[in-house]
Write a protein that holds these residues in place. Structure first.
Motif, PDB file in Angstrom:
ATOM      1  N   PRO A  58       8.868   7.102  -4.832  1.00  0.00           N
ATOM      2  CA  PRO A  58       7.568   6.009  -4.633  1.00  0.00           C
ATOM      3  C   PRO A  58       7.595   4.991  -5.749  1.00  0.00           C
ATOM      4  O   PRO A  58       8.128   5.069  -6.857  1.00  0.00           O
ATOM      5  N   PRO A  59       6.732   3.923  -5.701  1.00  0.00           N
ATOM      6  CA  PRO A  59       6.529   2.958  -6.607  1.00  0.00           C
ATOM      7  C   PRO A  59       5.735   3.573  -7.776  1.00  0.00           C
ATOM      8  O   PRO A  59       5.102   4.628  -7.606  1.00  0.00           O
ATOM      9  N   PRO A  60       5.736   2.803  -9.020  1.00  0.00           N
ATOM     10  CA  PRO A  60       4.913   3.448 -10.148  1.00  0.00           C
ATOM     11  C   PRO A  60       3.512   3.536  -9.720  1.00  0.00           C
ATOM     12  O   PRO A  60       3.015   2.784  -9.017  1.00  0.00           O
ATOM     13  N   ASP A  61       2.797   4.399 -10.473  1.00  0.00           N
ATOM     14  CA  ASP A  61       1.363   4.643 -10.369  1.00  0.00           C
ATOM     15  C   ASP A  61       0.482   3.533 -10.555  1.00  0.00           C
ATOM     16  O   ASP A  61      -0.458   3.362 -10.124  1.00  0.00           O
ATOM     17  N   SER A  62       1.170   2.691 -11.416  1.00  0.00           N
ATOM     18  CA  SER A  62       0.496   1.457 -12.036  1.00  0.00           C
ATOM     19  C   SER A  62       0.428   0.195 -11.228  1.00  0.00           C
ATOM     20  O   SER A  62      -0.363  -0.517 -11.066  1.00  0.00           O
ATOM     21  N   TYR A  63       1.219   0.350 -10.130  1.00  0.00           N
ATOM     22  CA  TYR A  63       1.151  -0.439  -8.844  1.00  0.00           C
ATOM     23  C   TYR A  63       0.830   0.217  -7.446  1.00  0.00           C
ATOM     24  O   TYR A  63       1.312   0.998  -6.860  1.00  0.00           O
ATOM     25  N   SER A  64      -0.211  -0.617  -7.129  1.00  0.00           N
ATOM     26  CA  SER A  64      -0.849  -0.274  -5.620  1.00  0.00           C
ATOM     27  C   SER A  64      -1.552  -1.325  -4.837  1.00  0.00           C
ATOM     28  O   SER A  64      -2.046  -2.047  -5.619  1.00  0.00           O
ATOM     29  N   SER A  65      -1.387  -1.351  -3.486  1.00  0.00           N
ATOM     30  CA  SER A  65      -1.942  -2.515  -2.992  1.00  0.00           C
ATOM     31  C   SER A  65      -2.009  -2.039  -1.404  1.00  0.00           C
ATOM     32  O   SER A  65      -1.306  -1.249  -0.950  1.00  0.00           O
ATOM     33  N   SER A  66      -3.128  -2.706  -1.209  1.00  0.00           N
ATOM     34  CA  SER A  66      -3.378  -2.165   0.471  1.00  0.00           C
ATOM     35  C   SER A  66      -2.578  -3.076   1.413  1.00  0.00           C
ATOM     36  O   SER A  66      -2.380  -2.771   2.737  1.00  0.00           O
TER      37      SER A  66
END
Length: 302
Positions: A58-66
Motif C-alpha cells: 500500500p502507499p505510505p500512511d502519510s499519503y491518502s486521497s479520496s
C-alpha cells in the motif's frame, strides 16, 4: 489524429502542459506506492484525476486521497491484474478507464552473477517477469478495455528506462527487460488500437534507492556535469503524454535539466533517417500485411 495512428514527428518538449485536461480522467497505474509511481499518483490526483493504484504494497500512511484507490496487485499475476482493471472500472466516477500507466518495476541481479560458483546457477529472471511480462499483461488489459469502451482518446504509457537505450554497467537482465518494453511500444504504436508511448527515466533519487548508491552516483554525476532527473519532471512528461493527443509512438526521456529545460526530451531513437538502410527495411516491414494484430504473417515469403 485518429486513435492509434502512428506519426513520425518529434515532440516539442518545451511547450506548456495543460494539466486541466487531466481533470475527470480515470487512471490505472501499476507500482504507485513508492518511487516515481507515487509521484505520478500524487501529481495526477492534484490535477483532478481518479487513480487506481495496483501495487504489492500500500502507499505510505502519510499519503491518502479520496481520488485514489489502492488495489493489492502482483503484476506478474494475470489474475491480479484482471482484478485491478475490474476494480478500476467499477470505482471509476465515469464508469470507464481513460489512461493506463505500466509503471511497476524492480531491479535484479545480472545474468552473469555467480560465475565463480562450483556449478552453474540458473539466472534470476524475476526482473523480466515484473518489468516485461507484467507490462505485457497491463498492455493487453488496456487494449481490451479501450476496445470495449466508446471511441475517444485514451492512452497507454509504458515505463522503460534510459537503460533501454544506452549501455551501462548495471544489471543486464534489467536492461534486457527495458529494451523489451521499448520494443513492445514500437510495435503496438502501429496497431491502430491504442495510443501508446514510453517513458525512459534517467537516474531519479527516489526513496527506493539505497543511500550509498545515491551518494556515490551524486559525486559521479557532478563530476560529469550532470544532475539527477526529478520526479516532478517525470510527472510533467506523463501529463504531456496524457493531454497531447497528437503524440503516439514516441519515447520521452526523463533527463537532467542540462539536457532539456523541461527535464524531459524526445529520445528520437525509435525511427531512422530517410534514405538509410534501416529506414528502407522499416518502411518495407511496416507495410507488410499480417493477420489480426500481427498474430500470423499473411504471405508465405518475405
Amino acid at each position: 489524429m485518429g486513435l492509434g495512428n502512428y506519426v513520425n514527428l518529434a515532440v516539442d518538449c518545451q511547450l506548456a502542459v495543460d494539466t486541466k485536461r487531466v481533470l475527470g480522467k480515470t487512471v490505472v497505474l501499476t507500482g504507485g506506492s513508492s518511487g516515481l509511481g507515487l509521484g505520478f499518483v500524487q501529481a495526477l490526483v492534484k490535477a483532478g484525476a481518479f487513480v487506481v493504484n495496483g501495487d504489492i504494497n500500500p502507499p505510505p500512511d502519510s499519503y491518502s486521497s479520496s481520488r485514489s484507490y489502492f488495489v493489492k496487485c502482483n503484476v506478474t499475476s494475470w489474475e491480479d491484474q484482471v482484478r485491478l482493471f475490474q476494480v478500476a472500472r467499477g470505482k471509476s466516477p465515469t464508469g470507464g478507464i481513460d489512461v493506463v500507466i505500466a509503471n511497476a518495476g524492480i531491479y535484479g541481479p545480472d545474468v552473469l552473477e555467480g560465475l565463480g560458483d562450483d556449478e552453474p546457477r540458473k539466472p534470476d529472471t524475476k526482473a523480466l517477469d515484473v518489468n516485461l511480462v507484467g507490462v505485457m499483461y497491463t498492455a493487453k488489459l488496456a487494449g481490451w478495455y479501450f476496445h470495449h469502451q466508446e471511441p475517444r482518446d485514451r492512452c497507454l504509457i509504458l515505463n522503460s528506462s534510459i537503460m533501454g537505450y544506452i549501455d551501462t554497467q548495471g544489471s543486464s537482465v534489467y536492461s534486457a527487460a527495458k529494451h523489451g518494453v521499448r520494443g513492445l511500444m514500437t510495435c503496438l504504436r502501429r496497431k491502430g488500437v491504442v495510443r501508446v508511448n514510453c517513458l525512459a527515466p534517467w537516474y531519479v533519487a527516489t526513496g527506493i534507492l539505497p543511500d550509498t548508491f545515491v551518494h556515490n552516483a551524486s559525486s559521479h554525476l557532478k563530476a560529469k556535469g550532470l544532475d539527477w532527473a526529478t520526479t516532478d519532471d517525470a510527472a510533467s512528461a506523463v501529463m504531456r503524454l496524457i493531454t497531447d493527443t497528437s503524440i503516439n509512438g514516441r519515447t520521452l526521456g526523463i533527463v537532467p535539466r542540462q539536457m532539456s529545460p523541461s527535464g524531459y526530451m524526445d529520445m528520437e531513437c525509435d525511427d531512422f533517417a530517410e534514405g538509410t538502410s534501416l529506414e528502407r527495411l522499416q518502411s518495407c516491414v511496416s507495410s507488410l500485411a499480417y493477420g489480426e494484430f500481427g498474430a500470423a504473417v499473411a504471405s508465405e515469403k518475405i
